[in-house]
Motif scaffolding. Structure first.
Motif, PDB file in Angstrom:
ATOM      1  N   GLY A  45       0.744  -1.228   0.015  1.00 61.72           N
ATOM      2  CA  GLY A  45      -0.174   0.163  -0.090  1.00 61.72           C
ATOM      3  C   GLY A  45       0.734   1.149   0.129  1.00 61.72           C
ATOM      4  N   MET A  46       2.033   1.168   0.304  1.00 68.58           N
ATOM      5  CA  MET A  46       3.085   2.390   0.448  1.00 68.58           C
ATOM      6  C   MET A  46       4.023   2.089  -0.627  1.00 68.58           C
ATOM      7  SD  MET A  46       3.601   2.618   4.646  1.00 68.58           S
ATOM      8  CE  MET A  46       3.878   0.908   4.886  1.00 68.58           C
ATOM      9  N   ASN A  47       3.880   1.370  -1.772  1.00 67.77           N
ATOM     10  CA  ASN A  47       4.699   1.086  -2.825  1.00 67.77           C
ATOM     11  C   ASN A  47       5.905   0.494  -2.269  1.00 67.77           C
ATOM     12  OD1 ASN A  47       4.061   1.151  -5.581  1.00 67.77           O
ATOM     13  ND2 ASN A  47       5.915   2.704  -5.696  1.00 67.77           N
ATOM     14  N   GLU A  48       6.020  -0.502  -1.188  1.00 61.29           N
ATOM     15  CA  GLU A  48       7.003  -1.633  -0.895  1.00 61.29           C
ATOM     16  C   GLU A  48       7.890  -0.598   0.149  1.00 61.29           C
ATOM     17  OE1 GLU A  48       9.104  -3.399  -4.012  1.00 61.29           O
ATOM     18  OE2 GLU A  48       7.156  -3.558  -5.187  1.00 61.29           O
ATOM     19  N   LEU A  49       7.340   0.483   0.764  1.00 63.32           N
ATOM     20  CA  LEU A  49       8.241   1.231   1.757  1.00 63.32           C
ATOM     21  C   LEU A  49       8.285   0.330   2.808  1.00 63.32           C
ATOM     22  CD1 LEU A  49       9.468   3.901   2.452  1.00 63.32           C
ATOM     23  CD2 LEU A  49       7.385   4.577   3.746  1.00 63.32           C
ATOM     24  N   ALA A  50       9.694   0.027   3.403  1.00 60.97           N
ATOM     25  CA  ALA A  50       9.621  -0.898   4.519  1.00 60.97           C
ATOM     26  C   ALA A  50      10.713  -0.990   5.396  1.00 60.97           C
ATOM     27  CB  ALA A  50       9.880  -2.277   3.831  1.00 60.97           C
ATOM     28  N   TYR A  51      11.865  -0.154   5.138  1.00 66.76           N
ATOM     29  CA  TYR A  51      13.124  -0.585   5.850  1.00 66.76           C
ATOM     30  C   TYR A  51      12.799   0.006   7.394  1.00 66.76           C
ATOM     31  CZ  TYR A  51      15.493  -1.962   1.448  1.00 66.76           C
ATOM     32  OH  TYR A  51      15.843  -2.944   0.458  1.00 66.76           O
ATOM     33  N   GLY A  52      12.180   0.890   7.727  1.00 68.37           N
ATOM     34  CA  GLY A  52      12.271   1.635   8.878  1.00 68.37           C
ATOM     35  C   GLY A  52      10.729   1.385   9.674  1.00 68.37           C
ATOM     36  N   PHE A  53       9.968   0.540   9.031  1.00 72.61           N
ATOM     37  CA  PHE A  53       8.681  -0.010   9.656  1.00 72.61           C
ATOM     38  C   PHE A  53       8.800  -1.188  10.435  1.00 72.61           C
ATOM     39  CE2 PHE A  53       7.285   3.104   6.720  1.00 72.61           C
ATOM     40  CZ  PHE A  53       6.202   3.563   6.951  1.00 72.61           C
ATOM     41  N   HIS A  54       8.316  -1.124  11.799  1.00 69.17           N
ATOM     42  CA  HIS A  54       8.267  -2.167  12.783  1.00 69.17           C
ATOM     43  C   HIS A  54       7.095  -2.304  13.315  1.00 69.17           C
ATOM     44  CE1 HIS A  54       9.061   0.845  15.830  1.00 69.17           C
ATOM     45  NE2 HIS A  54       9.885   1.208  14.997  1.00 69.17           N
ATOM     46  N   GLU A  55       5.844  -3.014  12.760  1.00 69.16           N
ATOM     47  CA  GLU A  55       4.618  -3.135  13.239  1.00 69.16           C
ATOM     48  C   GLU A  55       4.380  -4.394  13.965  1.00 69.16           C
ATOM     49  OE1 GLU A  55       2.264  -0.707  11.792  1.00 69.16           O
ATOM     50  OE2 GLU A  55       4.497   0.219  11.482  1.00 69.16           O
ATOM     51  N   HIS A  56       3.490  -3.986  15.083  1.00 70.06           N
ATOM     52  CA  HIS A  56       3.125  -5.369  15.978  1.00 70.06           C
ATOM     53  C   HIS A  56       2.361  -6.277  15.532  1.00 70.06           C
ATOM     54  CE1 HIS A  56      -1.064  -4.136  17.243  1.00 70.06           C
ATOM     55  NE2 HIS A  56      -0.468  -2.966  16.798  1.00 70.06           N
ATOM     56  N   ASN A  57       1.466  -5.838  14.361  1.00 75.08           N
ATOM     57  CA  ASN A  57       0.536  -6.692  13.731  1.00 75.08           C
ATOM     58  C   ASN A  57       0.684  -6.953  12.438  1.00 75.08           C
ATOM     59  OD1 ASN A  57       0.083  -4.276  12.760  1.00 75.08           O
ATOM     60  ND2 ASN A  57      -2.222  -4.082  13.543  1.00 75.08           N
ATOM     61  N   GLN A  58       2.019  -6.846  11.804  1.00 71.24           N
ATOM     62  CA  GLN A  58       2.084  -7.141  10.399  1.00 71.24           C
ATOM     63  C   GLN A  58       3.475  -8.017  10.048  1.00 71.24           C
ATOM     64  OE1 GLN A  58      -0.187  -6.576   7.962  1.00 71.24           O
ATOM     65  NE2 GLN A  58      -1.545  -5.398   9.206  1.00 71.24           N
ATOM     66  N   ARG A 344      -7.560   1.617  18.565  1.00 73.30           N
ATOM     67  CA  ARG A 344      -8.467   1.448  19.636  1.00 73.30           C
ATOM     68  C   ARG A 344      -9.715   2.376  19.718  1.00 73.30           C
ATOM     69  NH1 ARG A 344      -5.976  -1.565  23.519  1.00 73.30           N
ATOM     70  NH2 ARG A 344      -3.747  -1.653  23.400  1.00 73.30           N
ATOM     71  N   TYR A 345     -10.022   2.968  18.652  1.00 76.39           N
ATOM     72  CA  TYR A 345     -11.149   3.823  18.519  1.00 76.39           C
ATOM     73  C   TYR A 345     -12.268   2.991  18.149  1.00 76.39           C
ATOM     74  CZ  TYR A 345      -9.003   8.624  18.725  1.00 76.39           C
ATOM     75  OH  TYR A 345      -8.308   9.439  19.199  1.00 76.39           O
ATOM     76  N   ARG A 346     -13.474   3.243  18.554  1.00 78.92           N
ATOM     77  CA  ARG A 346     -14.837   2.514  18.069  1.00 78.92           C
ATOM     78  C   ARG A 346     -14.997   2.560  16.677  1.00 78.92           C
ATOM     79  NH1 ARG A 346     -19.373   2.254  22.908  1.00 78.92           N
ATOM     80  NH2 ARG A 346     -18.114   0.864  24.543  1.00 78.92           N
ATOM     81  N   GLY A 347     -14.969   3.911  16.066  1.00 74.86           N
ATOM     82  CA  GLY A 347     -15.397   3.951  14.637  1.00 74.86           C
ATOM     83  C   GLY A 347     -14.726   3.005  14.032  1.00 74.86           C
ATOM     84  N   PHE A 348     -15.466   2.637  12.975  1.00 78.20           N
ATOM     85  CA  PHE A 348     -14.667   1.701  11.956  1.00 78.20           C
ATOM     86  C   PHE A 348     -13.991   2.549  11.099  1.00 78.20           C
ATOM     87  CE2 PHE A 348     -14.910  -0.259   7.711  1.00 78.20           C
ATOM     88  CZ  PHE A 348     -14.365  -1.572   7.885  1.00 78.20           C
ATOM     89  N   PHE A 349     -14.083   3.561  10.591  1.00 82.83           N
ATOM     90  CA  PHE A 349     -13.414   4.270   9.775  1.00 82.83           C
ATOM     91  C   PHE A 349     -12.221   5.069  10.486  1.00 82.83           C
ATOM     92  CE2 PHE A 349     -17.255   4.365   7.359  1.00 82.83           C
ATOM     93  CZ  PHE A 349     -16.883   3.838   6.090  1.00 82.83           C
ATOM     94  N   SER A 350     -12.129   5.100  11.804  1.00 80.70           N
ATOM     95  CA  SER A 350     -11.068   5.512  12.510  1.00 80.70           C
ATOM     96  C   SER A 350      -9.841   4.616  12.637  1.00 80.70           C
ATOM     97  CB  SER A 350     -11.463   6.137  14.038  1.00 80.70           C
ATOM     98  OG  SER A 350     -12.405   7.138  13.882  1.00 80.70           O
ATOM     99  N   ARG A 351     -10.466   3.294  12.576  1.00 81.62           N
ATOM    100  CA  ARG A 351      -9.455   2.292  12.782  1.00 81.62           C
ATOM    101  C   ARG A 351      -8.943   1.617  11.309  1.00 81.62           C
ATOM    102  NH1 ARG A 351     -12.289  -2.174  16.347  1.00 81.62           N
ATOM    103  NH2 ARG A 351     -10.402  -3.102  16.224  1.00 81.62           N
ATOM    104  N   MET A 352      -9.365   2.325  10.245  1.00 80.97           N
ATOM    105  CA  MET A 352      -8.907   2.091   8.902  1.00 80.97           C
ATOM    106  C   MET A 352      -7.293   2.697   8.833  1.00 80.97           C
ATOM    107  SD  MET A 352     -12.150   2.006   6.404  1.00 80.97           S
ATOM    108  CE  MET A 352     -10.811   1.631   4.880  1.00 80.97           C
ATOM    109  N   HIS A 353      -6.555   1.914   8.110  1.00 84.11           N
ATOM    110  CA  HIS A 353      -5.282   2.634   7.840  1.00 84.11           C
ATOM    111  C   HIS A 353      -5.410   2.956   6.070  1.00 84.11           C
ATOM    112  CE1 HIS A 353      -2.532   0.991  10.860  1.00 84.11           C
ATOM    113  NE2 HIS A 353      -3.767   0.164  11.193  1.00 84.11           N
ATOM    114  N   TYR A 354      -4.773   4.051   5.807  1.00 83.74           N
ATOM    115  CA  TYR A 354      -4.958   4.718   4.579  1.00 83.74           C
ATOM    116  C   TYR A 354      -3.316   5.012   4.433  1.00 83.74           C
ATOM    117  CZ  TYR A 354      -9.531   5.777   6.163  1.00 83.74           C
ATOM    118  OH  TYR A 354     -10.735   5.725   6.605  1.00 83.74           O
ATOM    119  N   ARG A 355      -2.919   4.493   3.090  1.00 87.24           N
ATOM    120  CA  ARG A 355      -1.680   4.326   2.786  1.00 87.24           C
ATOM    121  C   ARG A 355      -1.387   4.872   1.301  1.00 87.24           C
ATOM    122  NH1 ARG A 355      -2.358  -1.436   4.792  1.00 87.24           N
ATOM    123  NH2 ARG A 355      -2.096  -1.229   7.159  1.00 87.24           N
TER     124      ARG A 355
END
Length: 435
Positions: A45-58, A344-355
């Protein structure tokens, strides 16, 4: 759910091994083929941007140091597919081609305190093309053979794949190291056939084939520095070991009498051929309040000094040997980011990721003495949380990607690709206490 994940994983392995190539590009007839993306769904979604990212769920294969950040209570399973449409343009002649491919299957979990583990299957390169051309034998047809023509048919299939096992370790807060060890294997098949409308002229076929069975080693590191309460920077470093794959590519030249179908075959073999290059990567990621993450990556692959087998004929003597000048160093720059109001927001769109992300890459191939096509690409993606009665941690990653490849005097390619990645995030390691 665990049985379903295991079944999908095994099915993914089987299909990936036997699947058709994920490309229709004529450029895959050169070198090791079209280099495949090794990014998982959220990276794409970020066109393969990766080297600095450390996600707890990906799962972030491109920097194994990121495995140390995987949530301690989770088992993450990620699988991705792609659908693509490519338009080829050569001197105003345009053709469309489409294909689908299972891209990757990966998993990750926390093995020990501050140690994360990942494993899966990924592509390294793809070969897949089929095209032909027909022309008159003479520029000015003679009266004796006014319609004499010849045809050249080119086709290829195969590619290289990797099964990997990796680990990431965070010995100190904000400092992580990691490594991937992969088994690299695959078959590269290419052929060209020259036929004539005149039945007295032999048909000449050249078949190139090679099997690869080797290894691949990737190292990574990440250094995270808090700036203030809401901002932090992460420096990511990556290195891939370059080495000879030890393959023995074979070229078979088959001359077939068009009238009697009798064939004469000559075989040539090259020992200790094919290499993968050293790869250096560096990335910087800015994290604002764990909402907005913006980064830039630079990658360099050292292809220039690598030799490649080539069939040559000099003074009537044919040889198949390793030659220089077939490749050039590849550079790639990527800029992109990810925004999520809060998981942790309740709203569905608030929990979405935009990349989103854009990239520019130079080629690794030299074609007829000139550099191959340069690549400009861009992507937009979303991460959609999956919410049901027993799981609110999984995510559907969808992205749209546009890739343009062109060089002076060569075929132009425009590819539109849809990537879909499904990340199962199961809480497997929690201990429940009953009072």
């Amino acid at each position: 759910m665990k049985k379903i994940i295991a079944a999908v994983f095994l099915a993914g392995l089987t299909v990936q091994v036997s699947a058709q190539s994920g490309t229709n590009s004529p450029y895959s007839q050169y070198g090791l083929g079209a280099l495949a993306s090794q990014a998982t769904g959220f990276n794409r979604g970020m066109n393969e941007l990766a080297y600095g990212f450390h996600e707890h769920n990906q799962v972030n294969y491109m920097n194994p140091a990121s495995y140390a950040s995987v949530d301690s209570l989770s088992f993450i399973f990620d699988a991705g597919v792609s659908l693509q449409l490519t338009n080829f343009d050569e001197n105003g002649n345009k053709v469309n081609a489409h294909n689908a491919d299972i891209e990757y299957v990966a998993a990750s979990f926390r093995a020990f305190k501050h140690v994360g583990v990942s494993f899966g299957i990924l592509p390294y390169s793809n070969v897949g093309y089929n095209f032909s051309n027909t022309q008159n034998v003479n520029a000015f047809p003679s009266t004796s053979s006014p319609n004499a023509t010849y045809s050249n048919i080119y086709s290829g299939n195969g590619g290289l794949h990797m099964v990997y096992l990796g680990a990431g370790w965070e010995p100190f807060k904000g400092i992580a190291f990691g490594a991937n060890i992969s088994y690299l294997w695959g078959t590269l098949n290419r052929s060209s056939t020259n036929t004539y409308s005149d039945s007295y002229v032999n048909t000449l076929s050249k078949n190139y084939t090679a099997q690869v069975k080797s290894y691949k080693v990737d190292l990574g590191a990440q250094f995270t520095c808090p700036i203030n309460k809401k901002n932090e920077l992460t420096l990511g470093l990556a290195y891939s070991l370059g080495h000879n794959l030890g393959a023995e590519p074979e070229c078979s030249i088959i001359s077939t009498n068009s009238q009697t179908s009798v064939s004469d075959t000559t075989r040539y073999v090259v020992s200790k051929a094919f290499e993968i290059p050293q790869t250096f990567g560096v990335g910087l990621m800015w994290n604002y309040n764990n909402r907005l993450k913006f980064g830039v990556d630079y990658q360099m692959q050292k292809w220039m000094k690598i030799q490649y087998p080539q069939l040559t004929t000099i003074n009537g003597k044919t040889s198949y040997s390793l030659v220089d000048g077939q490749f050039t160093d590849r550079h790639k720059l990527t800029v992109g980011g990810d925004y999520c109001k809060g998981e942790r927001y309740r709203g569905f769109f608030s929990r979405m990721h935009y990349r989103g992300g854009v990239s520019y890459a130079t080629p690794y191939l030299r074609i007829n003495g000139q550099e191959g096509p340069r690549e400009l690409s861009a992507s937009l993606g979303v991460g959609i949380p999956i919410i049901n009665g027993y799981n609110n941690r999984s995510m559907l990653n969808i992205s749209a990607e546009w890739v343009n490849q062109k060089a002076v005097g060569l075929i132009k390619e425009n590819t539109f690709r849809i990537n879909v990645g499904l990340t199962f995030n199961e809480r497997w390691f929690a201990k429940f206490k009953v009072e």
